[in-house]
Each structure stands twice: as structure tokens, then as C-alpha cells.
Design a protein around this motif. Structure first.
Motif, short mmCIF file in Angstrom:
data_model
loop_
_atom_site.label_atom_id
_atom_site.label_comp_id
_atom_site.label_asym_id
_atom_site.label_seq_id
_atom_site.Cartn_x
_atom_site.Cartn_y
_atom_site.Cartn_z
N GLY A 75 0.58 -1.60 0.41
CA GLY A 75 0.40 0.07 0.21
C GLY A 75 0.66 1.21 -0.46
O GLY A 75 0.63 2.23 -0.87
N ASP A 76 1.54 1.04 0.96
CA ASP A 76 2.72 2.50 1.04
C ASP A 76 3.86 2.04 -0.71
O ASP A 76 4.73 3.79 -1.18
CB ASP A 76 3.46 2.13 2.15
CG ASP A 76 3.08 2.07 3.36
OD1 ASP A 76 1.89 2.31 3.51
OD2 ASP A 76 3.56 2.51 4.22
N ALA A 77 3.30 1.51 -1.00
CA ALA A 77 4.31 1.50 -2.37
C ALA A 77 4.14 1.29 -3.65
O ALA A 77 4.36 1.64 -4.64
CB ALA A 77 5.23 -0.14 -2.16
N GLY A 78 2.25 1.63 -3.41
CA GLY A 78 1.43 2.78 -4.82
C GLY A 78 1.48 1.43 -5.42
O GLY A 78 1.37 1.21 -6.44
N ALA A 79 1.09 -0.54 -5.12
CA ALA A 79 1.37 -1.48 -5.68
C ALA A 79 0.12 -2.47 -4.96
O ALA A 79 -0.20 -1.40 -4.15
CB ALA A 79 2.13 -2.12 -5.87
#
Length: 441
Positions: A75-79
């Protein structure tokens, strides 16, 4: 799904209703048949010898931590995450992964895809070529009979595209079969080895519309070879650059179907590098970054532990997420013989634990009837080999281990231990059995 389709493809039913008895590996002799969902009501405890050994167990606290950790990481990595379901083949864990936000479940065979779908998974990524009459028919049937179900597969040759296009045109499913263009590397498994081949495959998929459609580019970096983790990481970077370049060329040629362009890779060792590189792909259209790490859910005590240490060193994001992944899987066995001062034999072998990532590591021991928690075992207690049903371990002459003691082992590469067990009990930190997962290998 229509009533007719539902009749053709019945669900597997309530997973908790699967019946266990004494014929199931890991269950005690003489136990009356009972549903797996009731195992937590038995009051069994591993340390109290309520279950026969050897026994593979999963620790509930570590599973919960790992599920939450990876959900926050992607989620934090945008994936998004499409974890390798083939790692565990445990639909109960599939369900928990989806509940923690997994976008899809990744599989390697049509059998695995069927198991996932029959257990409620609504999107499956078949990270393999869809090949052979029965596999192709099975995939098309699932898509035809269940309009709400999605299945994506891989292609890496014009020949494969032609076979799929012929099958889909002969038996239309009312929508295109979505495909990902697979990139590979010299010495690896499947996947296009060069840009010319990849573009030819992409053009062949485009020509096969409306029966097929190209949704993105995929690759598997987990088998790159290098003398060190750092050398492997350099090769992973190079491979991902090739993938991104191919995605850009395919986009420029107008060969992708409508919708976000999927970029997917990510075994359980370099998922941080994957999401970082794909996030900087620079394509003109929206990109969906799909990581496929699977072993994170159980983690391990050797191979992936070392890989995770490297991830922590590369990705500052990891430190912001707090304590990292924890090993959830343990295999327990009895000391059955101490035939020499420096050697013990235990009741665990290759039918119980995998060895492709390294031999199991003795971690703890417990004497039946003792008070307190298990004691620790140091590296001087070292497994030297496994037979079918025996474990050879060297020990110091002064080792406390005696015949009848219980020894808990950490494993490496958990995939090849999961497949040794039809049922894996889940235990709390006091080794009280609180649940169980059924596998479908």
C-alpha cells in the motif's frame, strides 16, 4: 453466475467442514472423525504431546503480523499484491490474504486456478503459459460460466498465441481472454529473450482480438543467478529495465487493450526493487503495479530471512513499517535415538520437510512434562542430513537432548514444506492448537 453454471461448477463447500480423522497425517491415533473447523475446540497442545510428531505447525501471531506487514508495504509503495497461492495451496490463507487487500491470487497450473476459484477467489493470475487442450478448455469454461471471474495468463511465443486464439475462436466465451506478455532472460525459465520476439508476440495478440487481449507485461526475477545477493540485485535491476522498455514499446505500438497497463513481477526476495522500478516506469497511461510475493505469509528461518535482511538494507520504507517479517512455520520431531555422544536421530525426514533452500535448523527443545517454555538450541545442534523418515543431527557431547525430547525446527523455502502436509495446525505462542489449514497439493 447463472443457476445452470452453479450446478456445473459446485463450490467446495465450507472449508471448515472438511473431516479429519486418524488417517490424516498429524492427527492422533483413535481420534473420532471431526470437522477441521472444530480443531481449536479439542484443547490440544503440541508440547503436551496431544498430537503425534513429526508435525508442521503455523504460529498464529506470526501469520497475522506478516499479513498486515505486507499489506502495508505494498500500500505504501503504490502497488497491489497478487501473492503466489501455489506457495501454500491453502484456501484458508488465500481468504485471509484477500481480506488483507490482495488484488488477486497467483497460481502456476489450471488445477491451482480451479482450487482458488472454487474457494471464492474472484481474480486469478496464472503466472504460466496456458497450454494443452484440457488446461485451455478449463480456463475458457471458467470464464464463460462465471462472468464475474477473472483469469489472466502469460504468453511468450507466437505459437502459444495462435493456439489460444484458435481455441477461443472455436468456443467463444463472450469476452477476450486477458494475457500478459512474459519477458525472460538467458538461462531462466519461460519468457521472451529479446525485444523482437516480444513485439512479435504482442502483435499476434493484437491481431487475435476480440478473442484475446494484451493487458500488460510480466516477468519473474526470482531465479536470477549471482554469487551474492548484491550481484543478484544488479541483475534484477537490469531485467526490470528490459521489462519497462518493452512495456513502453508495446504502448507506443498501440498493442495494449484498454484499461491500466499491468506491470507484474516479484518473487519473495526482490519485491522492493520491483515496486520501486515499476513506480518509475514513465508510461503515458495508468499503470497497475502487481507484486507477487508469496512466501511472505509464512516467511522462513533461513533463505528468505537472509533475503529480507537485504530488503531492509535497500528500502528505507521497510524500517518505517516496524518489525519485519517473522517465521511462522515450524516442524517438530522427537529425539528417537542418541546412538553416539555427538549425534542424535529424530523422527523427521524428507517426507515432512523440504530441503531445497537448505537443511532445517534446530531452534528449540522441550522435555515432556517440564514447566515453562521450550529452551533454545544453538547452531552447534546442526542437521547434517535427512532420510525419508529420519533426521541426522550433530550435537555437542554435553547436549541436554535425551530420547523422548521434542525439538522444533525452522525451515527454509517454505513452499516445499507446505506440500508435505494435507493439514497444518495453527498454534498460539504457547503451542495451543487454535485452528488449522487444509492444503490442495
Amino acid at each position: 453466475m447463472t443457476a445452470a453454471a452453479s450446478a456445473l461448477i459446485p463450490p467446495l463447500g465450507d472449508p471448515a467442514a472438511f473431516v479429519l480423522d486418524e488417517t490424516v497425517k498429524g492427527m492422533p491415533p483413535g481420534v473420532a472423525p471431526f470437522p477441521i473447523g472444530a480443531i481449536g475446540e479439542k484443547g490440544w497442545n503440541l508440547l503436551a504431546e496431544d498430537l503425534p510428531l513429526p508435525l508442521a505447525v503455523l504460529k498464529r501471531s506470526a501469520l497475522d503480523h506478516n499479513l498486515d506487514w505486507m499489506a502495508r508495504f505494498v500500500g505504501d509503495a503504490g502497488a497491489v499484491l497478487a501473492p503466489h497461492g501455489k506457495t501454500t495451496m491453502a484456501p484458508g490463507l488465500f481468504r485471509e490474504q484477500v481480506e488483507h487487500g490482495a488484488w488477486a491470487i497467483t497460481v502456476g497450473t489450471i488445477h491451482q486456478a480451479i482450487v482458488a476459484r472454487r474457494n471464492g477467489v474472484r481474480r486469478v493470475l496464472l503466472a504460466n503459459q496456458l497450454i494443452g487442450r484440457q488446461a485451455v478448455r478449463g480456463a475458457l469454461d471458467m470464464l464463460r460460466q462465471d462472468p464475474g471471474f477473472e483469469l489472466l495468463a502469460l504468453v511468450d511465443s507466437v505459437a502459444s498465441v495462435e493456439l489460444l486464439a484458435k481455441a477461443a475462436a472455436a468456443d467463444p466465451i463472450g469476452r477476450p481472454l486477458p494475457l500478459l506478455l512474459e519477458m525472460g532472460y538467458a538461462g531462466g525459465r519461460t519468457g521472451c529473450r529479446n525485444a523482437e520476439t516480444a513485439l512479435a508476440v504482442a502483435r499476434a495478440v493484437k491481431a487475435a482480438e476480440p478473442y484475446l487481449e494484451l493487458r500488460g507485461v510480466e516477468g519473474f526475477e526470482g531465479l536470477v543467478a549471482g554469487k551474492t545477493i548484491e550481484e543478484c540485485a544488479d541483475q534484477v535491476h537490469a531485467f526490470l529495465r528490459r521489462m519497462v522498455a518493452m512495456a513502453a514499446a508495446t504502448e507506443a505500438g498501440g498493442l495494449f487493450a484498454d484499461g491500466p497497463i499491468i506491470l507484474s513481477a516479484g518473487g519473495s526476495a526482490f519485491y522492493d526493487i520491483v515496486v520501486d522500478r515499476f513506480r518509475r516506469a514513465g508510461l503515458h497511461r495508468e499503470v497497475l503495479l502487481v507484486s507477487r510475493s508469496g512466501c511472505y505469509v509464512s516467511h522462513d528461518s533461513l533463505m528468505y530471512r537472509d533475503f529480507f535482511a537485504a530488503v531492509r538494507g535497500r528500502a528505507p520504507l521497510v524500517d518505517r513499517l516496524g518489525p519485519g517479517l517473522r517465521p511462522a512455520m515450524e516442524v517438530w520431531a522427537y529425539v528417537q535415538s542418541r546412538p553416539e555422544p555427538g549425534k542424535v536421530i529424530l523422527t523427521m525426514g524428507q517426507r515432512d520437510v523440504g530441503v531445497t533452500g537448505g537443511l532445517p535448523q534446530a531452534q528449540s527443545w522441550y522435555r515432556p512434562g517440564a514447566d515453562g517454555a521450550p529452551g533454545e538450541l544453538g547452531p552447534e545442534h546442526a542437521v547434517t542430513g535427512l532420510n525419508d523418515q529420519h533426521c541426522h543431527m550433530t550435537v555437542p557431547v554435553g547436549s541436554p537432548l535425551q530420547v523422548g525430547d521434542l525439538v522444533g525446527f525452522g525451515v527454509s523455502h517454505p513452499c516445499v514444506t507446505f506440500d508435505k502436509w494435507q493439514v497444518l495446525p495453527v498454534v498460539d505462542d504457547a503451542y495451543q492448537v487454535v485452528g488449522a489449514y487444509r492444503t490442495f497439493f
